[in-house]
Scaffold this active site. Structure first.
Site, PDB file in Angstrom:
ATOM      1  N   ARG A  89      -4.668  -3.243   1.305  1.00 21.74           N
ATOM      2  CA  ARG A  89      -4.262  -4.653   1.324  1.00 21.74           C
ATOM      3  C   ARG A  89      -5.454  -5.547   0.997  1.00 21.74           C
ATOM      4  O   ARG A  89      -5.338  -6.531   0.263  1.00 21.74           O
ATOM      5  CB  ARG A  89      -3.667  -5.031   2.680  1.00 21.74           C
TER       6      ARG A  89
ATOM      7  N   HIS B 184      12.289  -3.136   9.905  1.00 23.88           N
ATOM      8  CA  HIS B 184      11.156  -2.214   9.875  1.00 23.88           C
ATOM      9  C   HIS B 184      11.684  -0.782   9.995  1.00 23.88           C
ATOM     10  O   HIS B 184      11.468  -0.104  10.998  1.00 23.88           O
ATOM     11  CB  HIS B 184      10.199  -2.543  11.029  1.00 23.88           C
ATOM     12  N   THR B 185      12.364  -0.327   8.941  1.00 22.15           N
ATOM     13  CA  THR B 185      12.902   1.031   8.953  1.00 22.15           C
ATOM     14  C   THR B 185      11.772   2.020   8.714  1.00 22.15           C
ATOM     15  O   THR B 185      10.754   1.684   8.107  1.00 22.15           O
ATOM     16  CB  THR B 185      13.928   1.200   7.818  1.00 22.15           C
TER      17      THR B 185
ATOM     18  N   GLU C 141      -2.522  -7.910  12.129  1.00 19.52           N
ATOM     19  CA  GLU C 141      -2.013  -9.132  11.481  1.00 19.52           C
ATOM     20  C   GLU C 141      -2.806 -10.342  11.941  1.00 19.52           C
ATOM     21  O   GLU C 141      -3.155 -11.218  11.149  1.00 19.52           O
ATOM     22  CB  GLU C 141      -0.529  -9.312  11.802  1.00 19.52           C
TER      23      GLU C 141
ATOM     24  N   PRO D  82       0.860  -1.184   0.000  1.00 18.22           N
ATOM     25  CA  PRO D  82       0.000   0.000   0.000  1.00 18.22           C
ATOM     26  C   PRO D  82       0.899   1.237   0.000  1.00 18.22           C
ATOM     27  O   PRO D  82       1.988   1.203   0.580  1.00 18.22           O
ATOM     28  CB  PRO D  82      -0.758  -0.109   1.337  1.00 18.22           C
ATOM     29  N   THR D  83       0.473   2.283  -0.660  1.00 18.88           N
ATOM     30  CA  THR D  83       1.284   3.498  -0.675  1.00 18.88           C
ATOM     31  C   THR D  83       0.383   4.728  -0.706  1.00 18.88           C
ATOM     32  O   THR D  83      -0.802   4.633  -1.027  1.00 18.88           O
ATOM     33  CB  THR D  83       2.243   3.516  -1.887  1.00 18.88           C
TER      34      THR D  83
ATOM     35  N   ASP E  86       6.122   0.282   2.023  1.00 22.95           N
ATOM     36  CA  ASP E  86       7.087   0.934   1.138  1.00 22.95           C
ATOM     37  C   ASP E  86       8.253   1.596   1.861  1.00 22.95           C
ATOM     38  O   ASP E  86       9.133   2.144   1.208  1.00 22.95           O
ATOM     39  CB  ASP E  86       6.393   1.932   0.187  1.00 22.95           C
ATOM     40  N   ASP E  87       8.294   1.564   3.173  1.00 22.18           N
ATOM     41  CA  ASP E  87       9.449   2.176   3.839  1.00 22.18           C
ATOM     42  C   ASP E  87      10.349   1.167   4.549  1.00 22.18           C
ATOM     43  O   ASP E  87      11.364   1.542   5.118  1.00 22.18           O
ATOM     44  CB  ASP E  87       9.016   3.289   4.811  1.00 22.18           C
TER      45      ASP E  87
ATOM     46  N   ARG F  72      -3.592   2.118   8.923  1.00 28.49           N
ATOM     47  CA  ARG F  72      -3.269   2.565   7.571  1.00 28.49           C
ATOM     48  C   ARG F  72      -2.912   1.406   6.656  1.00 28.49           C
ATOM     49  O   ARG F  72      -2.210   0.494   7.048  1.00 28.49           O
ATOM     50  CB  ARG F  72      -2.100   3.538   7.616  1.00 28.49           C
TER      51      ARG F  72
END
Lengths: 334, 329
Positions: free
Chosen positions: A170, A311-312, A284, A91-92, A196-197, A165
């Protein structure tokens, strides 16, 4: 005066060749037309072309390769008939660092064979930025979008989350998979949710490729720890969760810490992420509990002892010098 | 009469053959390929998958090595140990693996090379040089300092330059000729680079420049180009610096570096003047070569990664229950 017979003879010679050339020409142009058509449509629940993704992509690649300049992106590895496809759902949403995040994510994905990227925008329409980016990467992708209704969007205040979010995005991707792959039950594929991060090692994708039901592994920098990890016993079975934050959740694992076999997704068509009333950290679990039990989980990454995903989080850039009116040219895409 | 008959048969034959060929071709095009997996024993399947994977990885490597006649890009990356270091280097390496003829010079801010970086580079698949140079204590940022207080990475970048100059002095013949064409780029380990950027910088005569996204408190900073030359810089912060450009916004030809042995980064420079301290020894503004469509496209972003929250980890460690330190993160 040429005889009728001669004219007939010439026509008979030329006709098959013209037909042949027209047919070959058509077969090369048709997929290109299909791509163009996609960009024009505007429906909210956009679905990609419902063709066999493999064929769609190999034809697409041939044309794109001819059209684009040589140096922009290296092609992804050639598609293999044997490796299971990894469907990566990302997702973005639009923000200043979006293009940067998607760029470096694409640079990673371009190394993974048989990867199908399902990018779902949180927007009313598919944005030109993402459309262009996806096309230029040369990756095998599906571009979807669904807008999270405004009163459900996560407001900066994390004490009061409405819908976590990315949930609707998803779920849309899951629905797309079920609509695209429902007929053929022998489809080999793995589904992975990649934000995406985050940062992904290439080894991770090879670990998840052998998933039979749901596989799990440690994730770094979540839950306020160096890493969270499933607890694996001597028999190689998962029996608990090594976390500090609520280790008694049914699945105390981050979105980046598991992958699901596509067959399981198709077999349980009612399983989705819960939209409302989900406590923090239980998102989850809301999906996984409908798919597997703890004993079904397959531990990867050397029995959950190696870190293959981080998980940056990217800092929000300080744009103070833009001021109220904007200092830089708004036409330049960042 | 006989002749005509023969010709007629030839035509008919030809027509039939062509028509059959056409039908055959049409059928071929209409068919979808059948990709159903067969039932194989597990071991067979695993070994076949492994073989496939290796084949594909080899393919990638050979494709990249084919391009040997383009100028080399030497990328100098200073790095230091912190939680996100391995993650940053990992995703950076994924970008670099796509760039032909790239030589990565990684300089650690450490008294000796660390195991993490050593192992990482060995497994990365890249061509690399692993150096280290410790920042003297008085120049180092302390725990609570904001990131802008002291310029970072100066000593490490200078060490990279030193290595390049050493290599340049020792090179002969074809090697030396290749160095004449090479380019040097300073890439921090938390920025984001597009692949197109490297092709833009590859052909640099002196110093080439381009816009950088998300820096200087703005969406992007860039050189302003008129008539193909850089006339000034569009930046929101201290535009009166000699070169108000970010480290990620320029590349220098190796030839220029080798012929200017005094050019180095001044570790004592004021904040924001680090780049100027280096560039002012090398070029004047009108000599700069604008890239990225005359500096109108953003091909690199000055992203920064958040420091991960370790409250729970710290609490556990106080109790002696911290996560296994042998697990490398």
């Amino acid at each position: 005066m040429p005889k009728r017979r001669d004219i007939l003879a010439i026509v008979l010679i030329v006709l098959p060749w013209t037909l042949l050339i027209t047919v070959w020409h058509q077969s090369a142009i048709a997929p290109l037309l299909a791509i163009r058509k996609d960009d024009g449509t505007e429906t909210r629940h956009e679905t990609g072309p419902a063709t066999d993704s493999k064929e769609y992509c190999s034809q697409d690649k041939d044309i794109v390769e001819v059209v684009r300049t040589e140096y922009v992106y290296t092609r992804p590895p050639p598609w293999s008939d044997v490796l299971p496809t990894i469907h990566v759902i990302t997702p973005t949403y639009s923000r200043p660092v979006q293009k940067a995040e998607l760029t470096r994510l694409a640079n990673t994905f371009l190394h993974v064979p048989n990867l199908h990227w399902i990018l779902v925008e949180d927007s009313q329409r598919r944005t030109p930025l993402v459309t262009r980016l996806l096309r230029e990467t040369g990756l095998n992708y599906t571009h979807l979008n669904v807008e999270t209704p405004r009163n459900y969007k996560l407001r900066g205040d994390t004490r009061d989350p409405r819908i976590p979010r990315g949930t609707m995005q998803r779920n849309l991707a899951l629905r797309w998979l079920r609509e695209t792959f429902n007929s053929n039950n022998s489809q080999t594929g793995i589904v992975y949710f990649a934000d995406d991060d985050n940062t992904y090692s290439l080894e991770l994708f090879e670990e998840m490729r052998s998933t039979r039901k749901v596989s799990v592994w440690p994730v770094a920098f979540v839950g306020g720890l160096r890493y969270e990890s499933p607890k694996v016993n001597a028999a190689g079975k998962v029996y608990g969760w090594k976390t500090v934050f609520d280790p008694h959740r049914p699945f105390a694992i981050d979105m980046a810490g598991f992958a699901i076999n596509l067959r399981l997704i198709l077999f349980k068509p009612q399983a989705y992420f819960k939209l409302r009333g989900v406590k923090g950290g239980y998102q989850e679990s809301s999906l996984l509990r409908e798919l597997v039990t703890l004993s079904d989980l397959e531990p990867k990454a050397a029995n959950c002892t190696k870190i293959l995903v981080w998980h940056t989080r990217t800092e929000k850039p300080v744009l103070v010098n833009e001021g109220k009116k904007g200092f830089t040219d708004p036409n330049v895409e960042i | 009469m006989r002749m005509r008959l023969k010709l007629k048969t030839v035509f008919v034959l030809y027509f039939t053959v062509s028509l059959l060929g056409l039908i055959y071709a049409l059928m071929q095009l209409g068919q979808r390929c059948d990709c159903r997996g067969h039932d194989m024993s597990k071991d067979q399947q695993i070994s076949q998958l492994r073989g496939e994977l290796q084949k594909l990885q080899e393919h990638i490597k050979t494709e990249l090595n084919k391009k040997t006649d383009v100028p080399k890009i030497y990328v100098i990356t200073p790095t230091y140990a912190r939680l996100v270091q391995k993650a940053e280097l990992t995703r950076l390496s994924h970008t670099f693996l796509h760039v032909p003829q790239l030589h990565w010079i990684v300089v650690e801010d450490a008294p000796q090379p660390t195991l993490l970086v050593t192992d990482f580079l060995a497994a990365s698949g890249l061509t690399y040089t692993h150096l280290h140079k410790l920042t003297p204590k008085d120049r180092k940022l302390q725990e609570g300092d904001p990131s802008w207080l002291k310029p970072r990475g100066a000593e490490q970048r200078n060490e990279g330059l030193r290595w390049l100059r050493e290599m340049g002095a020792a090179a002969e013949g074809k090697e030396a000729a290749a160095l004449e064409e090479a380019v040097v780029y300073f890439a921090d380990d938390d920025n984001t680079y597009s692949l197109q950027l490297f092709e833009e910088m590859r052909y640099t005569y002196r110093v080439s420049v381009w816009p950088v996204g998300l820096v200087g408190g703005m969406k992007f900073e860039r050189p302003v180009v008129e008539d193909g030359k850089v006339v000034r810089f569009h930046t929101g912060w201290r535009p009166n610096r000699p070169f108000p450009i970010d480290m990620a916004g320029f590349a220098v030809s190796l030839r220029l570096i080798l012929t200017s042995p005094q050019a180095r980064f001044d570790g004592d420079a004021q904040m924001g003047f680090l780049e100027s301290s280096f560039l002012q020894h090398l070029v004047t503004m009108d000599e700069l070569e604008p890239k990225a469509d005359l500096c109108t496209k953003v091909l690199v972003w000055h992203t920064r990664t958040e420091k991960p929250k370790m409250k729970r980890e710290d609490a556990l460690q106080k109790q002696g229950l911290g996560s296994d330190p042998d697990v490398e993160v």
